[in-house]
Design a protein around this motif. Structure first.
Motif: not given
Lengths: 468, 250
Positions: A340-346
């Motif tokens: 349930e880990t989340t990551s976001n890259v912009i």
């Protein structure tokens, strides 16, 4: 009409230096003696000197990562660099005590005003060591520690030794090994459980001497439920020869902690900026890297988060501007190591003139985990017809339960857009600036306000002269 | 009396002549319409007067209120008072309508003057209401993802905010339904005054029922071949352009 004239970048704000006498100078070139000298000046324990000497061996064994990046790294001559320069004093606690030449430098860069305006604490590093370091008294009372690497390891080993070199091992890459051998300065920060810093702590890194290498070491530990924003700014004068900046930054967010790490890198364009940045995110913690790369000759930097606790969240927001003679090789690494880990890259890059920007991304989700999520967006904007961009995402996903999304776009400011904006009365340069600001705008909105203003100003400066 | 005065203008695109010895004079206070079949050079005229870099002016003069437009940059021409409502407004992602118009107004202000944001928004909202543009549009990116009608309304909004001396409307009616046409025309009509001139470029007489011109010109192969009052537009509508072609051939 968009012309492709070479660009004169105005970096005048940081382009000055004062002649300074150094009490401690490790000389030119790298050897065991240099490492022992640095360790000796700092009166370090033997474990730390051994750590450095071992790192030097690792550095010598490791090859440059040219096979996948750029041949420009081969132009670094490790034998002509000066690895340690300091005036030998402990960091001053008031501006009055800072030596005059150093004080003038930071006053010209506007550091004291910024501290008064919105910061909880400031550290100002001049070449190898901090010249000034101060934090608001109430934070000291709450148990917050904000010191340099030497003080951190010497005075608070029970806190910092446990994580030092653990998030980024010496052998991670050639430059993390180099830093481990010769590091000095940087910030060691500890925020006790439940303490939430409302204002940011800031470090300011300044290279003043020619042929000098700056190797600061930063370790930030946010204990359970703690929150901290840390910001760093970087400048150097324009010398004839190139300069090396190679930092190692380790972040540890314990259960439920939040760390936001903001960088505005505006090195002069002869600095090799080769930095390893990584965070360890424990259960339900959040780590956010905000990374703006405007200056330097070559930057290679991929802030990463190892998501090792359930429901940990990692984020990288990255802006890069590559002007003539610059290569911004930046990106992000997201290693999912718990359910349930989340990551976001912009990531947004702007290439101007013959500038080159590269996005390099790594996302890993192994098959034994469940319900991990990643979102990656990378957008590149090209200004001139000689501008370059390339994108190398590496995404490894195993298992059935994960969700991964990757979007990328490349666009160019068109002559028709510029004409349209000019027809409304904006000069060609203003129109171009507006397009670039528009491109990065939604990302800049995420930044702390003080930095978004500064960043917009820097972008406008970069865009000046990029058109006929 | 100020005028837009174009004399003997020759314009080329990539060495191909499009306008050929073109002359036209429009005094302020008047609305002139130019009609003509596709390819007759109508849009070339508007782009050339605004100094689009792809249009090569090889001969002739163009003056606005004493300014010689031929030697000016597009932004200088804009600030001198010429506004061009584009046939195909350009999308500029990330730049909001409010910020863009604000920057355009500031580009016209003397440096010593202070921009008053409150007055600006008051005026902007008023004009948006008049043109039936939702106020949320201020935060939308310029023309980005707009329908054809929304783009044209946005052009008229910019025109109203910038208060130009002379306006060229390049096929503003194309892509508009009848309701939008009414709203846009009302916006233009409200700006008609004795110290502002208009050049309306259109294929259809329909627009000229709403924006009634003082003069109508017919363009053919880069030149004006007929001029008259608004009845000329009606005549064209009923007879088509072939009638002109036949007369010219005779």
């Amino acid at each position: 009409m968009i012309k492709t004239n070479p660009i004169e970048v105005d970096r005048e704000k940081g382009n000055f230096h004062y002649n300074t006498d150094y009490e401690f100078d490790a000389g030119i070139g790298l050897s065991e003696d240099v490492v022992r000298y640095i360790s000796g000046v700092k009166k370090e324990d033997s474990w730390l000197q051994d750590f450095r000497l071992k790192a030097l061996q690792t550095f010598e064994k490791k090859r440059l990562p040219t096979h996948w990046a750029t041949n420009d790294l081969e132009n670094i001559d490790f034998d002509v660099i000066r690895y340690y320069l300091s005036k030998g004093q402990m960091p001053s606690r008031t501006w009055e005590e800072v030596p005059d030449d150093v004080k003038s430098t930071f006053e010209r860069l506007g550091i004291p005003e910024q501290e008064r305006k919105f910061l909880a604490g400031v550290e100002a590093q001049f070449d190898s060591e901090a010249a000034y370091s101060r934090m608001k008294d109430d934070l000291t009372e709450k148990g917050v520690i904000f010191v340099g690497s030497t003080e951190g390891l010497k005075d608070h080993p029970e806190i910092f030794k446990k994580w030092f070199g653990k998030v980024i091992p010496t052998s991670d890459n050639k430059f993390s090994a180099l830093n481990s051998a010769v590091f000095s300065g940087g910030s060691f920060i500890y925020v006790p459980p439940g303490v939430k810093l409302e204002q940011p702590l800031q470090a300011y890194f300044r290279i003043n001497a020619e042929n000098f290498g700056q190797f600061e070491r930063t370790l930030i530990i946010a204990d359970e439920g703690a929150e901290i924003t840390y910001m760093e700014g970087c400048t150097a004068p324009k010398f004839e020869t190139s300069t090396l900046h190679s930092a190692v930054v380790e972040l540890v967010a314990l259960r439920g902690a939040k760390i936001q790490y903001v960088t505005v890198q505006n090195w002069s364009n002869n600095v090799f900026n080769l930095v390893t940045k990584r965070a360890m995110a424990h259960e339900e913690s959040e780590v956010r890297w905000i990374d703006c790369n405007i200056g330097s000759r070559l930057t290679m930097k991929y802030p990463g988060v190892i998501l090792r606790g359930r429901k940990a969240r990692g984020e990288v927001l990255s802006i890069a501007l590559a002007n003539d003679g610059q290569h911004q090789d930046t990106g992000a690494k997201m290693v999912h190591a718990a359910d349930e880990t989340t990551s976001n890259v912009i990531a947004k890059s702007v290439s101007i003139g013959e500038g080159r920007s590269t996005y390099r991304g790594l996302v890993q989700m192994p098959g034994h985990l469940k319900h991990c999520k990643n979102n990656t967006e990378c957008d590149a904007l090209l200004i001139n017809s000689d501008s370059q961009t390339d994108t190398y995402p590496a995404i490894t996903v195993q298992g059935e339960d994960h969700s991964v999304q990757h979007e990328a776009s490349v666009s160019k400011v068109s002559a028709e857009q510029i004409f349209y904006m000019q027809q409304r009365g904006l000069s060609e340069g203003d129109a171009m600036s507006m397009c670039v600001n528009g491109f990065v705008n939604d990302l800049i909105r995420e930044f702390p306000m003080e930095y978004s203003v500064e960043l917009k100003r820097l972008i406008d400066l970069e865009m000046e002269g990029s058109v006929g | 009396m100020s005028t837009l005065k174009v004399q003997n203008l020759s314009v080329y695109i990539e060495d191909k002549p499009i306008l050929n010895d073109f002359s036209l004079e429009i005094p302020y206070g008047e609305v002139h319409a130019i009609m003509g079949p596709n390819g007759s050079g109508k849009s070339t005229l508007s782009k050339a007067l605004a100094a689009h870099p792809n249009y090569d002016i090889r001969n002739g003069t163009a003056e606005l209120d004493g300014h010689n437009l031929i030697d000016m940059e597009p932004d200088e021409i804009s600030r001198a008072g010429l506004f061009l409502a584009f046939q195909y407004p350009i999308e500029v992602p990330g730049v909001t309508i409010a910020n863009f118009i604000r920057a355009a107004i500031q580009a016209r202000m003397e440096e010593s003057k202070l921009f008053k944001a409150v007055d600006y928004y008051k005026k902007l909202y008023q004009k948006m209401d008049d043109l039936g543009i939702d106020r949320n549009f201020t935060a939308r990116s310029l023309n980005d993802g707009f329908s054809g009608g929304e783009k044209k309304r946005c052009e008229i909004l910019q025109m109203a905010m910038l208060d130009p001396k002379f306006c060229i409307l390049d096929e503003t009616d194309s892509g508009l339904d009848i309701d939008a046409l009414r709203v846009v025309s009302a916006g233009v009509n409200s700006m008609r005054s004795s110290n502002r001139g208009f050049l309306v470029i259109t294929h259809y007489q329909r627009l000229l029922d709403y924006i009634v011109p003082d003069k109508v010109h017919v363009m053919w192969e880069g030149k004006i071949v007929r001029s008259g009052d608004k009845d000329l537009a009606s005549e064209l509508e009923s007879k088509g352009y072939d009638w002109i072609k036949e007369e010219l051939a005779a």
